[in-house]
Design a protein around this motif. Structure first.
Motif, mmCIF file in Angstrom:
data_model
loop_
_atom_site.group_PDB
_atom_site.id
_atom_site.type_symbol
_atom_site.label_atom_id
_atom_site.label_comp_id
_atom_site.label_asym_id
_atom_site.label_seq_id
_atom_site.Cartn_x
_atom_site.Cartn_y
_atom_site.Cartn_z
ATOM 1 N N ALA A 74 -4.138 -4.726 -2.104
ATOM 2 C CA ALA A 74 -3.099 -4.441 -3.084
ATOM 3 C C ALA A 74 -2.025 -5.520 -2.997
ATOM 4 N N ILE A 75 -1.351 -5.718 -4.073
ATOM 5 C CA ILE A 75 -0.174 -6.585 -4.119
ATOM 6 C C ILE A 75 1.012 -5.666 -4.355
ATOM 7 N N THR A 76 2.054 -5.826 -3.562
ATOM 8 C CA THR A 76 3.174 -4.904 -3.619
ATOM 9 C C THR A 76 4.494 -5.634 -3.842
ATOM 10 N N THR A 77 5.442 -4.923 -4.377
ATOM 11 C CA THR A 77 6.792 -5.464 -4.495
ATOM 12 C C THR A 77 7.657 -4.989 -3.333
ATOM 13 N N SER A 78 7.083 -4.185 -2.433
ATOM 14 C CA SER A 78 7.800 -3.711 -1.252
ATOM 15 C C SER A 78 8.060 -4.873 -0.305
ATOM 16 N N GLY A 89 3.898 -5.136 3.841
ATOM 17 C CA GLY A 89 2.553 -4.649 3.564
ATOM 18 C C GLY A 89 2.183 -3.622 4.629
ATOM 19 N N SER A 138 9.066 4.446 2.230
ATOM 20 C CA SER A 138 10.170 4.032 1.358
ATOM 21 C C SER A 138 11.116 3.161 2.167
#
Length: 189
Positions: free
Chosen positions: A48-52, A55, A187
């Protein structure tokens, strides 16, 4: 260029030997070609690619925590049973303004005790649930945020413990096997 005039004077026996030799050479070439072939298969790459800011390692995203065997008599007496450690590894964290993480476990709570994850897929096991605790022994209710974990740039290990507990002092504990599944959400603040 092949010329049929070159074959004049060749006997049938000689022609048969030449034909047999050519067939043998053709089969040998085919065998050599077959011997050099390689079996194949398939590889699936997922991720997955995340904006968090971090990883999650693949081992953390999909894990099995074996709680072993706990005696019903210990649970009935209210005695402490073994805690099993597990962790979630956040990787490649690049922190900006978000410097902490909280984890929420999304499994269904136990009937009669919403602080525990309910047993699912039971083969007879009843009267107990799974407590998840943070590294400071705070019980994390299903659907509630864990205490905040301070993060650093790079990799971070969020440590937890799981424990089988009796649902209540009056719950009838029945022996058997169980499975408990829970998702988790991280979160950042």
């Amino acid at each position: 260029m092949f010329n049929l005039d070159n074959l004049k004077g060749i006997t049938v026996v000689q022609m048969t030997k030449i034909t047999a030799l050519l067939l043998a050479l053709g089969m040998a070439a085919g065998s050599a070609q077959a011997a050099s072939s390689i079996d194949g298969g398939n590889i699936t790459f997922k991720g997955a690619i995340t904006t968090s800011p971090c990883g999650i390692t693949a081992d953390s995203a999909e894990q099995v925590v074996d709680l072993g065997t706990v005696t019903a008599s210990k649970l009935k007496k209210g005695e402490e049973v073994r805690r099993t450690p597990f962790s979630i590894v956040l990787t490649d964290c690049e922190l900006g303004t978000q410097k902490t993480a909280k984890v929420k476990f999304t499994g269904a709570p136990a009937t009669g005790n919403d602080a525990l994850l309910g047993l699912q897929g039971t083969e007879g096991a009843k009267g107990a649930g799974i407590a998840i605790m943070s590294d400071n022994n705070t019980v994390i209710k299903p659907g509630a945020d864990s205490p905040a974990f301070n993060l650093n740039n790079g990799d971070n290990v969020l440590r937890f413990q799981a424990q089988v507990q009796r649902i209540s002092d009056t719950a009838e504990v029945t022996a058997g096997r169980f499975n408990v599944q829970t998702g988790f959400l991280v979160s950042y603040e």
